[in-house]
Design an enzyme around this catalytic site. Structure first.
Site, PDB file in Angstrom:
ATOM      1  CG  HIS A 170       9.853 -16.086 -24.544  1.00 19.26           C
ATOM      2  ND1 HIS A 170      11.203 -16.009 -24.795  1.00 19.26           N
ATOM      3  CD2 HIS A 170       9.319 -16.714 -25.624  1.00 19.26           C
ATOM      4  CE1 HIS A 170      11.473 -16.563 -25.960  1.00 19.26           C
ATOM      5  NE2 HIS A 170      10.354 -16.998 -26.489  1.00 19.26           N
ATOM      6  CG  ASP A 185      16.666 -15.067 -25.423  1.00 17.33           C
ATOM      7  OD1 ASP A 185      15.661 -14.338 -25.292  1.00 17.33           O
ATOM      8  OD2 ASP A 185      17.819 -14.615 -25.590  1.00 17.33           O
TER       9      ASP A 185
END
Length: 469
Positions: A441, A445
């Site tokens: 992450h 995204d």
């Protein structure tokens, strides 16, 4: 004339400075021939065997299973015919070995059975009496000691024998052998049945071991939990298993991945009915003079990933979190997480973007066999830029796969199941499968992760698109 020959851990290549000892094939006192395998060491996920360059008798082993040994450190000493390779520096080799964590024969003799010990004054001490035993021997000794020292699990009881039989104090006894009927009167049997007492667990204080009412009283006095009929017994055993070799490498890699990578996992359901029909048809197709490997689901997923990565090249990358740099690769090198008898390894299909569906399948089969047999090379087990993990029929409904550090994505394949799917007018049976995929992450995204999986979903549900350039 007899001499001493010292074998040092050789350079195993690729700039490796140390290796973990994972196996001894010999022990002190063994006579070995030239080229006989002495030990196995592991670097990263490749296992390398260490052969003997000479004939000789093993007099010293310089490390234990699980030890990390520096390249160039002495690991074995042999007594050989002739001068050997140790002249005036023979005594100094003991100090060198000690620096690596080993115990040289001339420096620290083993204590005698009577408890004596201390520094050796004679340099020609018996090597067999002072050398460290091999790890396999130590393991057997540990298991024997555990078995001897463990208390009996029955009733949580003591190891000692039964106490003297006295009125009102019946001893705790081991169960009678199966088939042996306890001696007791009908009245005693009825009372034991009503009270829930297993007569096989009661030692009788009457003639010939006959169980009396007093023995029932004593059994009940010890507590109802001990008097109930039960075939269950507590197991207090504790076994200490040292984490070594491939299992330690896996543990280190997983700990690194979970401690450094903030995972986001995205699960999507995919209809693979059309893909399965196509796969079955292709496997049935025979071509004269052409031998093709059997197709599984994975080659189709690999080709779908290649197409999806062409639209999102940032998914096919390695993240250098120390330098803060993402290395985005053009070549798609797909690691395939594979379970072997030794543990989890990840052989790599290099340049999947340049392989068709059958070439992917053939390379998968070759690498899978090499991984299972333990013959996969270091190059075949490294260099992946993205990974697929699958448990096949045991894949479950959903998983949370751990990213193969330093990659930024992993595709998790769950098991295929036939489910009723509503087509707008009725429920119809369809072959459905979930993809559980994790992303780093920090650089991927949630939206990008979803777009990537949706692209793969579209390709798999319409498999003809996989073959369209």
């Amino acid at each position: 004339m007899m001499g001493e020959y010292v074998i040092k851990l050789p350079d195993v290549g690729e700039g490796v400075a140390e290796a973990e000892l994972v196996e001894w094939q010999v022990k002190v006192g063994d006579f070995v021939r030239e080229d006989a395998v002495l030990a196995a060491v592991m670097t990263d996920k490749a296992t390398v065997e260490i052969p003997s360059p000479v004939d000789g008798e093993i007099v010293w082993l310089g490390a234990e299973i699980g030890d990390t040994v520096a390249i160039g450190s002495p690991i074995v000493r042999l007594k050989v015919a002739g001068e050997g390779n140790v002249g005036a520096g023979a005594k100094s080799s003991g100090g060198e070995a000690k620096a690596t964590g080993a115990t040289p024969t001339e420096a620290t003799p083993a204590p005698s059975p009577q408890g004596g010990g201390g520094p050796a004054s004679a340099p020609k001490a018996d090597a067999k009496s002072v050398a460290r035993p091999s790890a396999k021997v130590s393991a057997r000794e540990d298991e024997s000691a555990t078995a001897t020292e463990s208390p009996s699990p029955l009733w949580g009881g003591a190891r000692g024998g039964a106490t003297a039989v006295g009125r009102g104090t019946a001893p705790v006894a081991a169960p009678r052998p199966e088939g042996e009927k306890p001696l007791a009167s009908p009245a005693v049997r009825l009372r034991a049945k009503e009270a829930g007492v297993d007569l096989r667990q009661v030692r009788g204080s009457g003639p010939a071991g006959r169980i009396l009412h007093e023995d029932i009283d004593a059994s009940l006095a010890r507590g109802p939990q001990l008097a109930k009929v039960s075939g269950l017994a507590r197991n207090e055993a504790v076994e200490d298993i040292k984490i070594i070799g491939l299992r330690r490498k896996i543990a280190e890699k997983m700990a690194l991945a979970k401690s450094r990578i903030p995972h986001i996992t995205y699960v999507e359901e995919i209809d693979v009915t059309a893909l399965e029909d196509l796969r079955a048809a292709l496997n049935k197709e025979k071509r004269s003079g052409v031998e093709r490997p059997k197709l599984t689901l994975l080659p189709f997923l690999m080709r779908a990933m290649v197409k999806a990565i062409a639209d999102q090249p940032n998914i096919n990358a390695l993240f250098d979190d120390e330098g803060g740099v993402v290395h985005q690769h053009g070549g798609v090198h797909i690691g395939i997480a594979a379970q072997t008898p030794s543990g989890l390894v990840v052989p790599v299909v290099k340049h999947a973007e340049a392989r068709d569906i059958w070439d992917c399948a053939a390379e998968l089969n070759r690498l899978a066999e090499a991984a299972r047999s333990g013959t996969a090379t270091r190059d075949e087990l490294s260099g992946s830029t993205i990974t697929i993990t699958s448990l096949g029929a045991m894949g479950g409904v959903a998983t949370t796969p751990v990213i193969n550090h330093p990659e930024v994505a992993i595709l998790g394949v769950n098991k295929m199941m036939v489910r009723p799917i509503w087509d707008g007018t009725q429920f119809i049976p369809r072959k459905m499968m979930n993809l559980s995929s994790s992303f780093d992450h920090r650089v991927i995204d949630g939206w990008d992760a979803a777009v990537f999986i949706q692209r793969i979903k579209a390709l798999v549900e319409t498999p003809a698109l996989i073959f369209v350039d």
